[in-house]
Design a protein around this motif. Structure first.
Motif, PDB file in Angstrom:
ATOM      1  N   SER A 176       0.831  -1.202   0.000  1.00  0.00           N
ATOM      2  CA  SER A 176       0.000   0.000   0.000  1.00  0.00           C
ATOM      3  C   SER A 176       0.864   1.251   0.000  1.00  0.00           C
ATOM      4  O   SER A 176       0.549   2.242  -0.657  1.00  0.00           O
ATOM      5  CB  SER A 176      -0.919   0.004   1.225  1.00  0.00           C
ATOM      6  OG  SER A 176      -1.770  -1.112   1.222  1.00  0.00           O
ATOM      7  N   ALA A 177       1.975   1.205   0.739  1.00  0.00           N
ATOM      8  CA  ALA A 177       2.865   2.358   0.781  1.00  0.00           C
ATOM      9  C   ALA A 177       3.517   2.603  -0.570  1.00  0.00           C
ATOM     10  O   ALA A 177       3.709   3.753  -0.987  1.00  0.00           O
ATOM     11  CB  ALA A 177       3.933   2.153   1.848  1.00  0.00           C
ATOM     12  N   ALA A 178       3.869   1.512  -1.283  1.00  0.00           N
ATOM     13  CA  ALA A 178       4.506   1.666  -2.595  1.00  0.00           C
ATOM     14  C   ALA A 178       3.577   2.363  -3.580  1.00  0.00           C
ATOM     15  O   ALA A 178       4.036   3.119  -4.448  1.00  0.00           O
ATOM     16  CB  ALA A 178       4.920   0.302  -3.134  1.00  0.00           C
ATOM     17  N   VAL A 179       2.273   2.124  -3.459  1.00  0.00           N
ATOM     18  CA  VAL A 179       1.303   2.787  -4.332  1.00  0.00           C
ATOM     19  C   VAL A 179       1.351   4.299  -4.144  1.00  0.00           C
ATOM     20  O   VAL A 179       1.123   5.069  -5.088  1.00  0.00           O
ATOM     21  CB  VAL A 179      -0.116   2.247  -4.049  1.00  0.00           C
ATOM     22  CG1 VAL A 179      -1.168   3.027  -4.820  1.00  0.00           C
ATOM     23  CG2 VAL A 179      -0.191   0.764  -4.399  1.00  0.00           C
ATOM     24  N   ILE A 180       1.665   4.741  -2.937  1.00  0.00           N
ATOM     25  CA  ILE A 180       1.771   6.171  -2.658  1.00  0.00           C
ATOM     26  C   ILE A 180       3.159   6.706  -3.006  1.00  0.00           C
ATOM     27  O   ILE A 180       3.304   7.734  -3.677  1.00  0.00           O
ATOM     28  CB  ILE A 180       1.477   6.447  -1.168  1.00  0.00           C
ATOM     29  CG1 ILE A 180       0.084   5.942  -0.786  1.00  0.00           C
ATOM     30  CG2 ILE A 180       1.638   7.924  -0.841  1.00  0.00           C
ATOM     31  CD1 ILE A 180      -1.051   6.710  -1.365  1.00  0.00           C
ATOM     32  N   ILE A 181       4.203   5.985  -2.571  1.00  0.00           N
ATOM     33  CA  ILE A 181       5.570   6.519  -2.636  1.00  0.00           C
ATOM     34  C   ILE A 181       6.115   6.560  -4.056  1.00  0.00           C
ATOM     35  O   ILE A 181       6.674   7.572  -4.494  1.00  0.00           O
ATOM     36  CB  ILE A 181       6.495   5.690  -1.720  1.00  0.00           C
ATOM     37  CG1 ILE A 181       6.075   5.858  -0.263  1.00  0.00           C
ATOM     38  CG2 ILE A 181       7.946   6.100  -1.905  1.00  0.00           C
ATOM     39  CD1 ILE A 181       6.824   4.967   0.710  1.00  0.00           C
ATOM     40  N   VAL A 182       5.971   5.470  -4.815  1.00  0.00           N
ATOM     41  CA  VAL A 182       6.606   5.386  -6.137  1.00  0.00           C
ATOM     42  C   VAL A 182       6.085   6.459  -7.095  1.00  0.00           C
ATOM     43  O   VAL A 182       6.882   7.212  -7.678  1.00  0.00           O
ATOM     44  CB  VAL A 182       6.441   3.967  -6.721  1.00  0.00           C
ATOM     45  CG1 VAL A 182       6.974   3.922  -8.148  1.00  0.00           C
ATOM     46  CG2 VAL A 182       7.162   2.947  -5.851  1.00  0.00           C
ATOM     47  N   PRO A 183       4.759   6.589  -7.299  1.00  0.00           N
ATOM     48  CA  PRO A 183       4.299   7.652  -8.203  1.00  0.00           C
ATOM     49  C   PRO A 183       4.676   9.043  -7.702  1.00  0.00           C
ATOM     50  O   PRO A 183       4.998   9.931  -8.508  1.00  0.00           O
ATOM     51  CB  PRO A 183       2.783   7.470  -8.235  1.00  0.00           C
ATOM     52  CG  PRO A 183       2.534   6.088  -7.741  1.00  0.00           C
ATOM     53  CD  PRO A 183       3.626   5.799  -6.781  1.00  0.00           C
ATOM     54  N   SER A 184       4.649   9.246  -6.383  1.00  0.00           N
ATOM     55  CA  SER A 184       4.978  10.559  -5.833  1.00  0.00           C
ATOM     56  C   SER A 184       6.450  10.897  -6.077  1.00  0.00           C
ATOM     57  O   SER A 184       6.789  12.048  -6.364  1.00  0.00           O
ATOM     58  CB  SER A 184       4.673  10.596  -4.333  1.00  0.00           C
ATOM     59  OG  SER A 184       3.300  10.348  -4.092  1.00  0.00           O
ATOM     60  N   LEU A 185       7.330   9.889  -5.961  1.00  0.00           N
ATOM     61  CA  LEU A 185       8.747  10.113  -6.255  1.00  0.00           C
ATOM     62  C   LEU A 185       8.954  10.503  -7.718  1.00  0.00           C
ATOM     63  O   LEU A 185       9.773  11.382  -8.028  1.00  0.00           O
ATOM     64  CB  LEU A 185       9.552   8.861  -5.925  1.00  0.00           C
ATOM     65  CG  LEU A 185       9.979   8.680  -4.471  1.00  0.00           C
ATOM     66  CD1 LEU A 185      10.641   7.320  -4.284  1.00  0.00           C
ATOM     67  CD2 LEU A 185      10.938   9.786  -4.042  1.00  0.00           C
ATOM     68  N   VAL A 186       8.229   9.852  -8.609  1.00  0.00           N
ATOM     69  CA  VAL A 186       8.339  10.178 -10.037  1.00  0.00           C
ATOM     70  C   VAL A 186       7.904  11.619 -10.289  1.00  0.00           C
ATOM     71  O   VAL A 186       8.580  12.383 -10.994  1.00  0.00           O
ATOM     72  CB  VAL A 186       7.501   9.193 -10.878  1.00  0.00           C
ATOM     73  CG1 VAL A 186       7.478   9.626 -12.343  1.00  0.00           C
ATOM     74  CG2 VAL A 186       8.054   7.785 -10.749  1.00  0.00           C
ATOM     75  N   LEU A 187       6.786  12.020  -9.691  1.00  0.00           N
ATOM     76  CA  LEU A 187       6.299  13.386  -9.882  1.00  0.00           C
ATOM     77  C   LEU A 187       7.258  14.400  -9.260  1.00  0.00           C
ATOM     78  O   LEU A 187       7.476  15.480  -9.823  1.00  0.00           O
ATOM     79  CB  LEU A 187       4.900  13.530  -9.272  1.00  0.00           C
ATOM     80  CG  LEU A 187       3.792  12.692  -9.920  1.00  0.00           C
ATOM     81  CD1 LEU A 187       2.465  12.940  -9.222  1.00  0.00           C
ATOM     82  CD2 LEU A 187       3.670  12.989 -11.404  1.00  0.00           C
ATOM     83  N   LEU A 188       7.833  14.059  -8.103  1.00  0.00           N
ATOM     84  CA  LEU A 188       8.798  14.955  -7.471  1.00  0.00           C
ATOM     85  C   LEU A 188      10.014  15.154  -8.369  1.00  0.00           C
ATOM     86  O   LEU A 188      10.507  16.280  -8.528  1.00  0.00           O
ATOM     87  CB  LEU A 188       9.224  14.385  -6.116  1.00  0.00           C
ATOM     88  CG  LEU A 188      10.321  15.152  -5.358  1.00  0.00           C
ATOM     89  CD1 LEU A 188       9.894  16.581  -5.083  1.00  0.00           C
ATOM     90  CD2 LEU A 188      10.671  14.437  -4.061  1.00  0.00           C
ATOM     91  N   ALA A 189      10.495  14.068  -8.964  1.00  0.00           N
ATOM     92  CA  ALA A 189      11.643  14.181  -9.867  1.00  0.00           C
ATOM     93  C   ALA A 189      11.293  15.016 -11.095  1.00  0.00           C
ATOM     94  O   ALA A 189      12.128  15.781 -11.590  1.00  0.00           O
ATOM     95  CB  ALA A 189      12.108  12.790 -10.281  1.00  0.00           C
ATOM     96  N   MET A 190      10.062  14.913 -11.582  1.00  0.00           N
ATOM     97  CA  MET A 190       9.657  15.660 -12.769  1.00  0.00           C
ATOM     98  C   MET A 190       9.490  17.150 -12.498  1.00  0.00           C
ATOM     99  O   MET A 190       9.555  17.963 -13.420  1.00  0.00           O
ATOM    100  CB  MET A 190       8.363  15.083 -13.340  1.00  0.00           C
ATOM    101  CG  MET A 190       8.507  13.664 -13.885  1.00  0.00           C
ATOM    102  SD  MET A 190       6.930  12.934 -14.384  1.00  0.00           S
ATOM    103  CE  MET A 190       6.516  13.930 -15.798  1.00  0.00           C
ATOM    104  N   THR A 191       9.296  17.520 -11.245  1.00  0.00           N
ATOM    105  CA  THR A 191       9.160  18.948 -10.922  1.00  0.00           C
ATOM    106  C   THR A 191      10.511  19.644 -10.797  1.00  0.00           C
ATOM    107  O   THR A 191      10.582  20.865 -10.840  1.00  0.00           O
ATOM    108  CB  THR A 191       8.398  19.144  -9.604  1.00  0.00           C
ATOM    109  OG1 THR A 191       9.133  18.544  -8.528  1.00  0.00           O
ATOM    110  CG2 THR A 191       7.004  18.543  -9.678  1.00  0.00           C
ATOM    111  N   HIS A 192      11.581  18.867 -10.587  1.00  0.00           N
ATOM    112  CA  HIS A 192      12.931  19.430 -10.401  1.00  0.00           C
ATOM    113  C   HIS A 192      12.917  20.469  -9.267  1.00  0.00           C
ATOM    114  O   HIS A 192      13.542  21.517  -9.370  1.00  0.00           O
ATOM    115  CB  HIS A 192      13.431  20.090 -11.685  1.00  0.00           C
ATOM    116  CG  HIS A 192      13.882  19.100 -12.713  1.00  0.00           C
ATOM    117  ND1 HIS A 192      15.208  18.841 -12.989  1.00  0.00           N
ATOM    118  CD2 HIS A 192      13.167  18.285 -13.526  1.00  0.00           C
ATOM    119  CE1 HIS A 192      15.289  17.919 -13.942  1.00  0.00           C
ATOM    120  NE2 HIS A 192      14.067  17.564 -14.282  1.00  0.00           N
TER     121      HIS A 192
END
Length: 432
Positions: free
Chosen positions: A213-229
């Motif tokens: 359940s945590a991976a469902v939250i963390i992984v997409p959020s990490l991707v979006l964080l990286a895309m915001t620079h």
């Protein structure tokens, strides 16, 4: 403990029984509508200015939605707490005191009639927090509300990127991720992603949710964080997690293992991917531009050099749009000084001192670690982001920290029913 296991729960009661985000019930006596109130407060603080959306949204419509969300939040909170039962909170008290310099300076109308509108908004925001203090008990209930709502916001950002990649990563923002469905800037998206990543990691370490359940939250959020620079959000996430996990090291083996592996991975990444990390961190900017904090330092110098009267130094110029000379201030402390003067700066500093002091005095626990993460993140972000002097996500983060540091209310023992006295005949008493 045997009773807990027979009910299919983990030892420790309902707060540890749930293993999936969104499944675990809240504490007894906390209405589910409280989560809706918290979500409406988050909607109000999303802002009305940002990138161009796929479907153009008039700013007046966005402001109507955000302000309507605040009015609805206050009304619903009042309906849930008609008897006005509130708990003592130094955090909300300091926010209430912050209304004084805000109103004094705004009445001068140096920032226009919009200053009075922003004062009204701040008053409703603080009033709603007062009404919600009734359910602040140091549990993780509001943490879950926080994660769910901000994850929903990030889901809308991801949907916009899928529907229209060009609108979601425009050249005007240097190819950084923005909100294509709702006008959100890269720093906003980075902030929301960093906060829910940090809180979810801490829930995993505290065994309050499972890893899937945590991976469902963390992984997409990490991707979006990286895309915001977004450098500020990234540094705030890393430093905040280090401090929060450090507070758990002595009492949690999981925290010790996570900390060790994180340090090892960080060393490997720093050595093996130094060039890529440097490129991501610079965002195509020169060293000189990075040193001047992307031009922020020039605005800060001009703001500090502006001549002011004694009243303006004490109470500021009134609540505005956090800009100076048409340029964003991008510093919470200078924005508060500009709008609420030294009085506002003192009150905001007192908020951090009080919350930090209480967090240090609390015994090690997961709620304390979450509070430390939120306080640390807001303190770091305050250097390059504005919002500590007005209704904003940063005040909501600090409000969540205050709820986590609130001691549970003492349980009132149920009143024992009076046992009627049996009538003893006089002849029976005489025989005794």
């Amino acid at each position: 403990m045997s009773q807990d296991l027979r009910r299919g729960e983990l030892p420790g009661g309902a707060d540890t029984a749930g293993t999936r985000l969104g499944v675990e019930p809240g504490p007894a006596g906390t209405p589910k509508l409280v989560g809706i109130v918290w979500g409406l407060l988050i909607l109000n603080t999303l802002g009305s200015a940002g990138a161009k959306t796929i479907i153009p949204l008039p700013r007046s419509l966005i402001q109507l939605v955000t302000m309507g969300a605040l009015v609805a939040a206050f009304t619903l909170a009042l309906a849930l707490n008609l008897r006005l039962r509130i708990r003592a909170s130094a955090f909300v008290l300091l926010l209430t005191l912050l209304l004084v310099p805000s109103l004094i300076s705004s009445l001068q109308l140096a920032s226009g009639l919009g200053a009075l509108f922003r004062c009204t908004r701040l008053a409703l925001f603080v009033g709603t927090l007062w009404l919600l203090t009734r359910w602040w008990d140091g549990s993780l209930t509001f943490v879950r509300h926080h994660i769910r709502m901000y994850f929903a916001v990030l889901a809308s950002v991801a949907a916009g990127a899928v529907v229209s990649p060009g609108a979601a990563m425009p050249e005007t923002y240097g190819g950084r991720l923005v909100g294509a469905l709702w006008p959100l800037t890269p720093p906003q998206i980075g902030q929301y992603a960093a906060v829910i990543i940090g809180l979810t990691v801490l829930l995993v370490l505290g065994r309050r949710t499972d890893r899937a359940s945590a991976a469902v939250i963390i992984v997409p959020s990490l991707v979006l964080l990286a895309m915001t620079h977004t450098r500020t959000a990234t540094l705030g996430l890393l430093i905040g997690l280090v401090l929060a996990i450090g507070s758990l090291i002595l009492t949690s083996a999981a925290a010790r293992r996570f900390f060790t592996w994180t340090v090892l991975c960080a060393v490997v990444a720093a050595v093996g991917f130094a060039s890529a990390l440097r490129t991501w961190f610079l965002r195509g900017q020169s060293e000189e531009n990075l040193t001047s904090l992307t031009g922020r330092a020039k605005v800060w110098d001009a703001l500090l050099a502006e001549p002011r009267t004694t009243g303006e130094k004490l109470f500021g110029m009134g609540l505005g749009d956090k800009s100076f000379g048409g340029l964003p201030i991008d510093n919470s402390w200078l924005a508060v000084f500009q709008e609420q003067g030294w009085t506002g700066v003192t009150l905001v500093a007192a908020i951090f001192i009080v919350l930090g002091g209480v967090a240090l005095l609390r015994p090690p626990s997961l709620p304390r670690a979450c509070a430390i993460f939120l306080i640390s993140y807001c303190a770091i972000a305050s250097y390059t982001e504005a919002g500590l002097g007005d209704a904003s996500p940063y005040l909501l983060h600090l409000g969540l920290a205050a709820s986590l540091l609130t001691a549970p209310a003492a349980a009132t023992p149920p009143a024992r029913p009076a046992v009627p006295r049996r009538h003893v005949p006089r002849w029976a008493r005489d025989q005794k």
